[in-house]
Design a protein around this motif. Structure first.
Motif, mmCIF file in Angstrom:
data_model
loop_
_atom_site.group_PDB
_atom_site.id
_atom_site.type_symbol
_atom_site.label_atom_id
_atom_site.label_comp_id
_atom_site.label_asym_id
_atom_site.label_seq_id
_atom_site.Cartn_x
_atom_site.Cartn_y
_atom_site.Cartn_z
ATOM 1 N N GLU A 160 0.824 -1.135 -0.405
ATOM 2 C CA GLU A 160 0.414 0.214 0.221
ATOM 3 C C GLU A 160 0.572 1.161 -0.250
ATOM 4 O O GLU A 160 0.408 2.254 -0.505
ATOM 5 N N VAL A 161 1.890 1.484 0.662
ATOM 6 C CA VAL A 161 2.353 2.634 1.150
ATOM 7 C C VAL A 161 3.482 2.829 -0.516
ATOM 8 O O VAL A 161 4.087 3.723 -1.303
ATOM 9 N N GLU A 162 4.189 1.754 -0.972
ATOM 10 C CA GLU A 162 4.254 1.608 -2.437
ATOM 11 C C GLU A 162 3.904 2.269 -3.265
ATOM 12 O O GLU A 162 4.075 2.931 -3.786
ATOM 13 N N GLU A 163 2.286 1.363 -3.554
ATOM 14 C CA GLU A 163 1.277 2.284 -4.069
ATOM 15 C C GLU A 163 1.325 3.451 -4.163
ATOM 16 O O GLU A 163 1.105 4.441 -5.099
ATOM 17 N N ALA A 164 0.673 4.094 -3.124
ATOM 18 C CA ALA A 164 0.250 5.430 -2.682
ATOM 19 C C ALA A 164 1.397 6.226 -3.204
ATOM 20 O O ALA A 164 1.354 7.229 -3.505
ATOM 21 N N ALA A 165 2.884 5.553 -3.042
ATOM 22 C CA ALA A 165 4.030 6.212 -3.597
ATOM 23 C C ALA A 165 3.875 7.174 -5.143
ATOM 24 O O ALA A 165 4.213 8.022 -5.320
ATOM 25 N N ASN A 166 4.409 5.537 -5.783
ATOM 26 C CA ASN A 166 4.012 5.877 -6.825
ATOM 27 C C ASN A 166 2.838 6.593 -7.627
ATOM 28 O O ASN A 166 3.134 6.866 -9.159
ATOM 29 N N VAL A 167 1.489 6.889 -7.496
ATOM 30 C CA VAL A 167 0.554 7.261 -7.599
ATOM 31 C C VAL A 167 0.574 8.659 -7.636
ATOM 32 O O VAL A 167 0.642 9.499 -8.603
ATOM 33 N N ALA A 168 1.294 9.454 -6.590
ATOM 34 C CA ALA A 168 2.240 10.576 -6.418
ATOM 35 C C ALA A 168 3.165 10.859 -7.017
ATOM 36 O O ALA A 168 3.039 12.592 -8.454
ATOM 37 N N VAL A 169 3.532 9.252 -7.582
ATOM 38 C CA VAL A 169 4.932 10.092 -9.025
ATOM 39 C C VAL A 169 3.777 10.461 -9.978
ATOM 40 O O VAL A 169 4.438 11.334 -11.112
ATOM 41 N N ARG A 170 3.580 8.754 -10.797
ATOM 42 C CA ARG A 170 2.233 9.280 -11.883
ATOM 43 C C ARG A 170 2.086 10.657 -11.938
ATOM 44 O O ARG A 170 1.601 10.907 -12.898
ATOM 45 N N ARG A 171 1.481 11.557 -10.310
ATOM 46 C CA ARG A 171 0.304 12.578 -10.271
ATOM 47 C C ARG A 171 0.904 13.353 -11.311
ATOM 48 O O ARG A 171 0.781 14.683 -11.283
ATOM 49 N N ASP A 172 2.585 13.517 -11.018
ATOM 50 C CA ASP A 172 3.362 14.715 -11.837
ATOM 51 C C ASP A 172 2.951 16.107 -10.863
ATOM 52 O O ASP A 172 2.580 16.455 -11.278
ATOM 53 N N LEU A 173 3.403 15.780 -9.321
ATOM 54 C CA LEU A 173 2.490 16.509 -8.539
ATOM 55 C C LEU A 173 4.185 18.015 -8.730
ATOM 56 O O LEU A 173 5.014 17.648 -9.224
ATOM 57 N N PRO A 174 4.051 18.991 -8.279
ATOM 58 C CA PRO A 174 4.717 20.070 -8.762
ATOM 59 C C PRO A 174 5.395 20.129 -7.489
ATOM 60 O O PRO A 174 4.964 20.153 -6.773
ATOM 61 N N VAL A 175 7.008 20.006 -7.456
ATOM 62 C CA VAL A 175 7.603 20.618 -6.249
ATOM 63 C C VAL A 175 8.318 21.592 -6.023
ATOM 64 O O VAL A 175 8.376 22.773 -7.111
ATOM 65 N N ASP A 176 7.429 22.851 -4.448
ATOM 66 C CA ASP A 176 7.841 24.224 -4.976
ATOM 67 C C ASP A 176 8.479 23.884 -3.874
ATOM 68 O O ASP A 176 8.861 23.806 -2.237
ATOM 69 N N VAL A 177 9.428 25.428 -3.792
ATOM 70 C CA VAL A 177 10.435 25.661 -2.636
ATOM 71 C C VAL A 177 10.053 27.055 -2.234
ATOM 72 O O VAL A 177 10.007 27.429 -2.828
ATOM 73 N N ARG A 178 9.796 27.053 -1.013
ATOM 74 C CA ARG A 178 9.446 28.637 -0.308
ATOM 75 C C ARG A 178 10.777 28.772 1.269
ATOM 76 O O ARG A 178 10.017 28.242 1.724
ATOM 77 N N TYR A 179 10.804 29.940 1.075
ATOM 78 C CA TYR A 179 11.543 30.755 2.553
ATOM 79 C C TYR A 179 10.419 31.211 3.582
ATOM 80 O O TYR A 179 9.896 32.029 2.651
ATOM 81 N N MET A 180 10.384 31.384 4.247
ATOM 82 C CA MET A 180 9.665 32.088 5.539
ATOM 83 C C MET A 180 9.788 31.736 7.058
ATOM 84 O O MET A 180 10.336 30.607 6.786
ATOM 85 N N PRO A 181 8.720 32.864 7.545
ATOM 86 C CA PRO A 181 9.904 32.496 8.986
ATOM 87 C C PRO A 181 9.418 30.530 9.820
ATOM 88 O O PRO A 181 8.054 30.547 8.966
ATOM 89 N N LEU A 182 9.799 30.848 10.800
ATOM 90 C CA LEU A 182 9.853 29.385 11.447
ATOM 91 C C LEU A 182 8.034 29.107 11.990
ATOM 92 O O LEU A 182 7.792 28.276 11.718
ATOM 93 N N PRO A 183 7.512 30.197 12.703
ATOM 94 C CA PRO A 183 7.031 29.839 13.356
ATOM 95 C C PRO A 183 5.636 29.888 12.350
ATOM 96 O O PRO A 183 4.292 29.316 12.067
ATOM 97 N N GLU A 184 5.638 30.431 10.856
ATOM 98 C CA GLU A 184 4.498 30.709 9.646
ATOM 99 C C GLU A 184 4.593 29.334 9.007
ATOM 100 O O GLU A 184 3.960 28.869 8.936
ATOM 101 N N ALA A 185 6.232 28.759 9.031
ATOM 102 C CA ALA A 185 6.465 26.849 8.612
ATOM 103 C C ALA A 185 5.594 25.630 9.774
ATOM 104 O O ALA A 185 4.575 25.427 8.644
ATOM 105 N N ARG A 186 5.131 26.678 10.584
ATOM 106 C CA ARG A 186 4.578 25.629 11.378
ATOM 107 C C ARG A 186 2.956 25.424 11.816
ATOM 108 O O ARG A 186 3.067 24.732 11.750
#
Length: 885
Positions: free
Chosen positions: A628-654
């Motif tokens: 199940e875990v392996e399938e959930a991971a590969n489903v995410a790979v197949r969905r071509d999800l965007p990978v975004d990087v953001r910078y922010m204050p630690l409290p905002e990230a939490r």
């Protein structure tokens, strides 16, 4: 008044007086001098030293604290506890003595209907530092406390510091008179049980230097501004307002104590006729359990996990002490599943997160107890036998360091527990010798790692490069190539001007595209070149913050300081590293999707094409769950999800739910990596793909235990993932061909073959047993006589334990016998009842013959098979006369 209400009123009182309410910092201290926050002012220390400008002039908090020096005293008195909460109000260059005194007095004496604590002013005493006439006058003239209830005290009592270099100053304490039932009249100088300290007002004016004790340190000078730091013990105030005697009886602790008493059938306070200093052992143990279970709950809630060093060791120690205390009270079943939920319910009104995160918290705690129960089973018997031997030998009453080290190294028996148990038997432990053995082991273990990370160079040399040139211009996120200049070269721990063909050295560049190993991601590979030199990059580290150091092998020419070079990351290496690191995030999210939010990452490692991820979980994952875990991971790979990087204050990230690795410290601004938005949102400094499809594939290759309450998943990604699946396909094809069976019939065919093999092995074992039985009788007849003891020694290619038992049982009636057998399964010694009556112990003979190694019972013991079997058997024979009673 419940403890949570005491806390609420405190914060409200100071918020109304212009103070900013500051949330408690986590218990792990972000301070190199401390393991844990041990006072309410610790999070504010940089403001008081003037290192950082305070964002507010006034602040108030209720800070969670841990003091580890008192662990051994917990329970022996009613005043010591490891976890406590410190209510505090702070001024950074704003108000000083008069307002601090007035604010405290107002809250303490204002009626409860008006939001105060309603204490009788006639029962409050004040102390001041010897020469602090200003504070004395404020208490007398402004507050109106009679002079007979104002006491001047010396530096040991009324001068405050954290015990390490930092802020300090004179203080004024407030005491509450609990009445004649608690002791003698005369104020806190006479009896601090009757006169309980409830508030300490520290007038922070100075900075102290290195020193020992409460008074032996130099004053370095005045702080940039006069500050106020006060601390009111929340548990002490709760005890007063709830009309109970001590911190163990308040609403956040007593339910745990009551539950422990119920489980063990003990009655807390049944022996209350004794003084507090002479508490009955049962009461002491119940208090230990109540304190330690609550402390463990709060530590795990703040991200501490059981470990063999540092903060994790403190947690491990208190968990194990609570379990052992319950065993000494007569309760042998698992303890924490009964008591930790009680602690949760008691603390949740003040800290809702302990209920919200209880699944994660309990998984660590229960796993640690399970492991410790195994440790106790394996180690206790060996320790008891060693203590018996030490007592009989009468050699100074001290357990050998080698025995303590073996218990720790082989069975996981902590040294503090060994010391505690030995002390109960009236014995010391050679702790200094134990520590030397531990240090020697650590030195050996770290030698190779140290060579890899820094080439044995002193970090002070790296720091001098940083001071002279500033931080490395680190461009790993922006590019794979840079034109750079060599700033420094180190070889064999020292600086050199040049490195030649074949030499391995550490190189510092002014700028670099190489990713330095961190956050679980391995460092980049690549090369550093110039027209006259080539060098292969083997490893990249940050030995000091801000400086990137490359370990390189010069493969041609000469590399020199000041030389312009071209630094280039291996493109295929970085591609594989990105796939693996993004794959780690995807597997983590897939685990949480399948198992739930408690499956939090506790560590990771990834390199091109490979990842491993450690996470909190009890029990192995079933094959179905892994799929199940392996399938959930590969489903995410197949969905071509965007990978975004953001910078922010630690409290905002939490606030947006970004997951952080527990136990790590982060800067004020953090890097948040999202894959598919909230599906995977983590704090991370690694390199990543741009879309999840670029991971290529995720194939889980293994799942295993890495300690109590922790599991490890291993997987391959990208091309390595495809190659792994191709190898699996080829393997299945070969098996199908060999068995001449269709693939879908392979499981049944293999099961049948395994059953046939087991049946054949059982038949072979039956035949071996018959042969062994024949040998046993003959060996018993030919026994060697040693001072009336029949000694039978032999070797076997089969089961040594089985043969030894059969020989022993074949010794004719009542004759004392010792049997020693060396076989493939080890070195076994056994004794019959007649031999044990004459003082012979199998465990003693094995340990003595094997120089302290091995163990078991007086009837049968076992150790590792010695290289020279004949010599070991002869040593047992030589030992028998000296061991006869």
């Amino acid at each position: 008044m419940r403890t949570a209400e005491v806390k609420r009123r405190f914060l409200a009182h100071f918020e109304e007086r212009g103070h900013t309410v500051v949330a408690s910092a986590p218990l792990p201290a972000d301070d190199p001098t401390l393991l844990f926050v041990n006072a309410g002012m610790v999070p504010f220390k940089p403001y008081m030293l003037g290192q950082v400008s305070a964002p507010y002039k006034r602040a108030t908090s209720v800070q969670k604290c841990i003091r580890t020096l008192d662990i051994d005293e917990v329970g022996k008195t009613t005043r010591h506890g490891t976890f406590f909460q410190m209510n505090g109000n702070f001024s950074f260059g704003d108000y000083f003595k008069e307002d601090a005194i007035r604010f405290a007095w107002d809250l303490l004496t204002r009626s409860q209907d008006a939001g105060g604590y309603g204490l009788d002013p006639q029962r409050l005493w004040a102390t001041v530092y010897l020469d602090d006439d200003e504070a004395y006058g404020l208490w007398r003239d402004v507050i109106g406390v009679p002079e007979e209830r104002i006491v001047r005290r010396g530096m040991a009592d009324n001068y405050w510091s954290m015990g390490v270099p930092g802020p300090c100053g004179p203080c004024s304490e407030i005491f509450y008179d609990r009445g004649p039932a608690y002791g003698r009249e005369g104020g806190p100088e006479v009896d601090e049980d009757r006169y309980m300290e409830v508030w300490n007002l520290v007038f922070m004016q100075y900075e102290r230097g290195e020193g020992t004790g409460k008074a032996d340190f130099p004053i370095l000078g005045e702080l940039p501004a006069k500050n106020i730091d006060t601390g009111m013990g929340l548990e002490r105030m709760a005890a007063i307002l709830q009309g109970v005697d001590n911190l163990y009886e308040i609403d956040e602790t007593r339910p745990i104590l009551n539950a422990a008493a119920r489980l063990t059938g003990k009655i807390y306070g049944e022996h209350s006729g004794q003084s507090a200093a002479e508490s009955h052992p049962d009461d002491v143990r119940l208090r230990v359990v109540a304190d330690h279970v609550r402390t463990a709950l709060m530590l795990i809630s703040d991200g501490v996990t059981p470990a063999n060093e540092g903060r994790g060791y403190v947690l491990r120690r208190i968990l194990r002490r609570s379990v052992r205390a319950m065993r000494l009270l007569g309760y042998d079943a698992p303890v924490l599943p009964e008591l930790l939920p009680v602690a949760r319910d008691a603390m949740a009104p003040s800290y809702p997160e302990v209920a919200r995160d209880f699944e994660r918290i309990s998984s660590y705690a229960y796993g640690e107890e399970e492991a410790f129960r195994t440790t106790l089973r394996q180690g206790s018997q060996i320790l008891d036998q060693a203590l018996d031997t030490t007592l009989r030998a009468g050699e100074g009453g001290s357990l050998a360091a080698s025995t303590a080290f073996q218990l720790h190294d082989t069975y996981g028996f902590p040294i503090d527990l060994t010391v505690e148990i030995a002390g109960e038997r009236g014995l010391d432990v050679d702790v200094d010798g134990f520590r030397e053995l531990m240090s020697e082991q650590k030195r050996r273990a770290k030698a190779d790692s140290q060579a890899k990370k820094t080439g044995h160079a002193d970090t002070g040399l790296f720091r001098s490069v940083l001071d002279a040139n500033g931080p490395t211009d680190w461009l790993a996120y922006e590019t794979l190539e840079t034109d750079s200049t060599v700033l420094a070269i180190f070889r064999d721990g020292g600086p050199v001007n040049a490195a030649r063909d074949g030499e391995i050295v550490q190189v510092v560049l002014d700028r670099t595209p190489f990713y330095a190993e961190s956050g679980g991601q391995d460092s980049d590979a690549g090369e550093i070149t110039a027209p006259s030199v080539t060098a292969e990059v083997l490893d990249v580290q940050r030995p000091v913050k801000g400086l990137v150091v490359h370990q390189v092998r010069v493969t041609g020419g000469e590399l020199g300081v000041g030389q312009p070079v071209h630094a280039r990351v291996d493109h295929e290496w970085r591609t594989g590293a990105r796939q693996a690191h993004s794959g780690t995030h995807v597997v983590h999210a897939a685990l949480r999707e399948v198992l739930g939010p408690a499956a939090l990452q506790s560590g990771s490692y990834n390199r091109p094409g490979y990842l491993r991820l450690d996470f909190a979980w009890r029990g192995a994952l079933s094959p179905e769950t892994r799929s199940e875990v392996e399938e959930a991971a590969n489903v995410a790979v197949r969905r071509d999800l965007p990978v975004d990087v953001r910078y922010m204050p630690l409290p905002e990230a939490r606030d947006i739910g970004a997951l952080a690795l527990f136990g790590e410290t982060y800067d004020e601004n953090v890097r948040v990596v999202e894959i598919g938005g909230a599906w995977s949102r983590e704090l991370c400094g690694g390199t990543h793909v741009a879309h999840s499809s670029q991971i290529g594939s995720v194939a889980i290759t293994g799942e295993s235990s890495v300690g109590a309450g922790h599991r490890r998943v291993e997987a391959v990604t990208g091309l390595e993932g495809f190659r792994y699946l191709a190898r699996e396909r080829d393997l299945v094809s070969q098996i199908a061909e060999q068995l001449n069976a269709p693939r879908d019939e392979l499981p049944a065919r293999i099961t049948a073959l395994v059953e046939r093999a087991k049946k054949a092995e059982r038949e072979a074992q039956r035949l071996r047993d018959e042969i062994t039985a024949g040998q046993a009788g003959k060996l018993a007849e030919d026994a060697r006589d040693i001072d009336g003891i029949a000694y039978i020694a032999t070797t076997t290619d089969g089961d040594a334990r089985g043969l030894a038992s059969r020989i022993r049982d074949g010794v004719p009636g009542g004759r004392p016998a010792v049997i020693a057998v060396v076989g493939t399964s080890g070195f076994v010694v056994t004794t019959n009842p007649a031999a044990r009556e004459r003082g012979l112990s199998a465990a003693d003979l094995v340990r003595s013959a094997l120089e302290g190694k091995g163990g078991g019972s007086p009837e049968m013991a076992q150790g590792k098979a010695p290289a020279d079997a004949a010599a070991a058997l002869d040593r047992v024979a030589a030992l028998i006369p000296s061991r006869l009673g």
